[in-house]
Design a protein around this motif. Structure first.
Motif, PDB file in Angstrom:
ATOM      1  N   PRO A   1       0.816  -1.216   0.000  1.00  0.00           N
ATOM      2  CA  PRO A   1       0.000   0.000   0.000  1.00  0.00           C
ATOM      3  C   PRO A   1       0.855   1.274   0.000  1.00  0.00           C
ATOM      4  CG  PRO A   1      -0.854  -1.535   1.603  1.00  0.00           C
ATOM      5  CD  PRO A   1       0.443  -2.089   1.128  1.00  0.00           C
ATOM      6  N   ILE A   2       1.968   1.232   0.690  1.00  0.00           N
ATOM      7  CA  ILE A   2       2.866   2.389   0.721  1.00  0.00           C
ATOM      8  C   ILE A   2       3.455   2.636  -0.659  1.00  0.00           C
ATOM      9  CG2 ILE A   2       5.013   3.290   1.695  1.00  0.00           C
ATOM     10  CD1 ILE A   2       4.328   1.545   4.216  1.00  0.00           C
ATOM     11  N   ILE A   3       3.920   1.574  -1.304  1.00  0.00           N
ATOM     12  CA  ILE A   3       4.482   1.712  -2.647  1.00  0.00           C
ATOM     13  C   ILE A   3       3.413   2.176  -3.625  1.00  0.00           C
ATOM     14  CG2 ILE A   3       5.509   0.436  -4.575  1.00  0.00           C
ATOM     15  CD1 ILE A   3       6.907  -1.309  -2.490  1.00  0.00           C
ATOM     16  N   TRP A   4       2.198   1.662  -3.503  1.00  0.00           N
ATOM     17  CA  TRP A   4       1.115   2.059  -4.400  1.00  0.00           C
ATOM     18  C   TRP A   4       0.795   3.540  -4.271  1.00  0.00           C
ATOM     19  CZ3 TRP A   4      -3.925   3.851  -3.714  1.00  0.00           C
ATOM     20  CH2 TRP A   4      -4.703   3.880  -4.868  1.00  0.00           C
ATOM     21  N   VAL A   5       0.683   4.021  -3.042  1.00  0.00           N
ATOM     22  CA  VAL A   5       0.386   5.441  -2.825  1.00  0.00           C
ATOM     23  C   VAL A   5       1.512   6.318  -3.366  1.00  0.00           C
ATOM     24  CG1 VAL A   5       0.145   7.220  -1.044  1.00  0.00           C
ATOM     25  CG2 VAL A   5      -1.161   5.105  -0.875  1.00  0.00           C
ATOM     26  N   LEU A   6       2.758   5.945  -3.084  1.00  0.00           N
ATOM     27  CA  LEU A   6       3.890   6.746  -3.553  1.00  0.00           C
ATOM     28  C   LEU A   6       4.028   6.722  -5.073  1.00  0.00           C
ATOM     29  CD1 LEU A   6       6.628   5.914  -0.901  1.00  0.00           C
ATOM     30  CD2 LEU A   6       5.314   8.029  -1.141  1.00  0.00           C
TER      31      LEU A   6
ATOM     32  N   VAL B   1       4.377   7.072 -15.583  1.00  0.00           N
ATOM     33  CA  VAL B   1       3.857   5.715 -15.401  1.00  0.00           C
ATOM     34  C   VAL B   1       4.245   5.241 -14.006  1.00  0.00           C
ATOM     35  CG1 VAL B   1       3.921   3.358 -16.259  1.00  0.00           C
ATOM     36  CG2 VAL B   1       4.143   5.259 -17.863  1.00  0.00           C
ATOM     37  N   PRO B   2       3.253   4.876 -13.178  1.00  0.00           N
ATOM     38  CA  PRO B   2       3.581   4.397 -11.833  1.00  0.00           C
ATOM     39  C   PRO B   2       4.225   3.016 -11.879  1.00  0.00           C
ATOM     40  CG  PRO B   2       1.222   4.246 -12.212  1.00  0.00           C
ATOM     41  CD  PRO B   2       1.816   4.933 -13.403  1.00  0.00           C
ATOM     42  N   ILE B   3       5.044   2.725 -10.881  1.00  0.00           N
ATOM     43  CA  ILE B   3       5.684   1.420 -10.788  1.00  0.00           C
ATOM     44  C   ILE B   3       4.654   0.336 -10.495  1.00  0.00           C
ATOM     45  CG2 ILE B   3       7.219   0.025  -9.347  1.00  0.00           C
ATOM     46  CD1 ILE B   3       9.013   2.424  -9.085  1.00  0.00           C
ATOM     47  N   LEU B   4       3.703   0.630  -9.635  1.00  0.00           N
ATOM     48  CA  LEU B   4       2.714  -0.363  -9.212  1.00  0.00           C
ATOM     49  C   LEU B   4       1.324   0.208  -9.421  1.00  0.00           C
ATOM     50  CD1 LEU B   4       2.424  -3.135  -7.834  1.00  0.00           C
ATOM     51  CD2 LEU B   4       2.339  -1.935  -5.668  1.00  0.00           C
ATOM     52  N   LYS B   5       0.532  -0.442 -10.267  1.00  0.00           N
ATOM     53  CA  LYS B   5      -0.839  -0.018 -10.518  1.00  0.00           C
ATOM     54  C   LYS B   5      -1.786  -0.923  -9.734  1.00  0.00           C
ATOM     55  CE  LYS B   5       0.419   0.236 -15.068  1.00  0.00           C
ATOM     56  NZ  LYS B   5       0.150   0.034 -16.456  1.00  0.00           N
ATOM     57  N   GLY B   6      -2.996  -0.453  -9.519  1.00  0.00           N
ATOM     58  CA  GLY B   6      -3.961  -1.207  -8.723  1.00  0.00           C
ATOM     59  C   GLY B   6      -4.270  -2.584  -9.260  1.00  0.00           C
ATOM     60  N   GLY B   7      -4.444  -2.701 -10.565  1.00  0.00           N
ATOM     61  CA  GLY B   7      -4.732  -3.995 -11.174  1.00  0.00           C
ATOM     62  C   GLY B   7      -3.601  -4.984 -10.976  1.00  0.00           C
TER      63      GLY B   7
ATOM     64  N   ASN C   1       1.483   6.214  -7.297  1.00  0.00           N
ATOM     65  CA  ASN C   1       0.310   6.739  -7.994  1.00  0.00           C
ATOM     66  C   ASN C   1       0.001   8.198  -7.676  1.00  0.00           C
ATOM     67  OD1 ASN C   1      -1.009   4.578  -9.661  1.00  0.00           O
ATOM     68  ND2 ASN C   1      -0.731   3.492  -7.744  1.00  0.00           N
ATOM     69  N   PHE C   2       0.383   8.662  -6.509  1.00  0.00           N
ATOM     70  CA  PHE C   2       0.036  10.024  -6.120  1.00  0.00           C
ATOM     71  C   PHE C   2       1.230  10.950  -6.018  1.00  0.00           C
ATOM     72  CE2 PHE C   2      -3.459   7.407  -4.399  1.00  0.00           C
ATOM     73  CZ  PHE C   2      -4.472   7.925  -5.192  1.00  0.00           C
ATOM     74  N   SER C   3       2.404  10.446  -6.298  1.00  0.00           N
ATOM     75  CA  SER C   3       3.585  11.296  -6.381  1.00  0.00           C
ATOM     76  C   SER C   3       4.479  10.728  -7.468  1.00  0.00           C
ATOM     77  CB  SER C   3       4.335  11.347  -5.046  1.00  0.00           C
ATOM     78  OG  SER C   3       5.005  10.131  -4.825  1.00  0.00           O
ATOM     79  N   GLU C   4       5.428  11.488  -7.896  1.00  0.00           N
ATOM     80  CA  GLU C   4       6.334  11.010  -8.936  1.00  0.00           C
ATOM     81  C   GLU C   4       7.585  10.370  -8.337  1.00  0.00           C
ATOM     82  OE1 GLU C   4       7.073  14.194 -11.608  1.00  0.00           O
ATOM     83  OE2 GLU C   4       4.958  14.486 -12.056  1.00  0.00           O
ATOM     84  N   LEU C   5       7.540  10.102  -7.047  1.00  0.00           N
ATOM     85  CA  LEU C   5       8.692   9.535  -6.364  1.00  0.00           C
ATOM     86  C   LEU C   5       9.019   8.130  -6.868  1.00  0.00           C
ATOM     87  CD1 LEU C   5      10.755   9.998  -4.102  1.00  0.00           C
ATOM     88  CD2 LEU C   5       9.128   8.968  -2.522  1.00  0.00           C
ATOM     89  N   LEU C   6       8.016   7.288  -6.997  1.00  0.00           N
ATOM     90  CA  LEU C   6       8.218   5.919  -7.472  1.00  0.00           C
ATOM     91  C   LEU C   6       7.520   5.719  -8.820  1.00  0.00           C
ATOM     92  CD1 LEU C   6       7.762   3.859  -4.197  1.00  0.00           C
ATOM     93  CD2 LEU C   6       9.875   4.432  -5.358  1.00  0.00           C
ATOM     94  N   ALA C   7       7.776   6.591  -9.754  1.00  0.00           N
ATOM     95  CA  ALA C   7       7.210   6.486 -11.091  1.00  0.00           C
ATOM     96  C   ALA C   7       8.304   6.837 -12.090  1.00  0.00           C
ATOM     97  CB  ALA C   7       6.023   7.423 -11.235  1.00  0.00           C
ATOM     98  N   PHE C   8       8.090   6.473 -13.323  1.00  0.00           N
ATOM     99  CA  PHE C   8       9.048   6.817 -14.356  1.00  0.00           C
ATOM    100  C   PHE C   8       8.308   7.398 -15.546  1.00  0.00           C
ATOM    101  CE2 PHE C   8       8.056   2.345 -14.428  1.00  0.00           C
ATOM    102  CZ  PHE C   8       7.724   2.081 -15.749  1.00  0.00           C
TER     103      PHE C   8
END
Length: 80
Positions: free
Chosen positions: A48-53, A69-75, A55-62
């Motif tokens: 859940p922490i990785i998902w929030v970071l 694009v987020p690293i971890l999507k809900g699906g 999807n709602f910030s660019e910290l864990l996205a590329f």
């Protein structure tokens, strides 16, 4: 069709290997359940922490072609 059939054969062989390993050494089941219990605790705490970071910030996205694009999507999270 060939790729699907190969995947079915691969999973079938994997299942037979695991089943034969469990039959050979039944005590492995308790070790597997303990390991899985540890994994579930970590998974339910961290994802859940990785998902929030992601999807709602660019910290864990590329970025791909100018799109974030987020690293971890809900699906994907639900699949695991």
């Amino acid at each position: 069709m060939a790729l699907r059939d190969a995947a079915i054969w691969g999973y079938s062989i994997f299942a037979l290997i695991i089943a034969s390993y469990i039959i050979k050494s039944p005590s492995i089941i308790s070790n597997l359940t303990k390991s899985y219990a540890t994994f579930v605790k970590l998974f339910l705490t961290i994802t859940p922490i990785i998902w929030v970071l992601s999807n709602f910030s660019e910290l864990l996205a590329f970025e791909i072609n100018g799109k974030i694009v987020p690293i971890l999507k809900g699906g994907e999270l639900l699949v695991h």
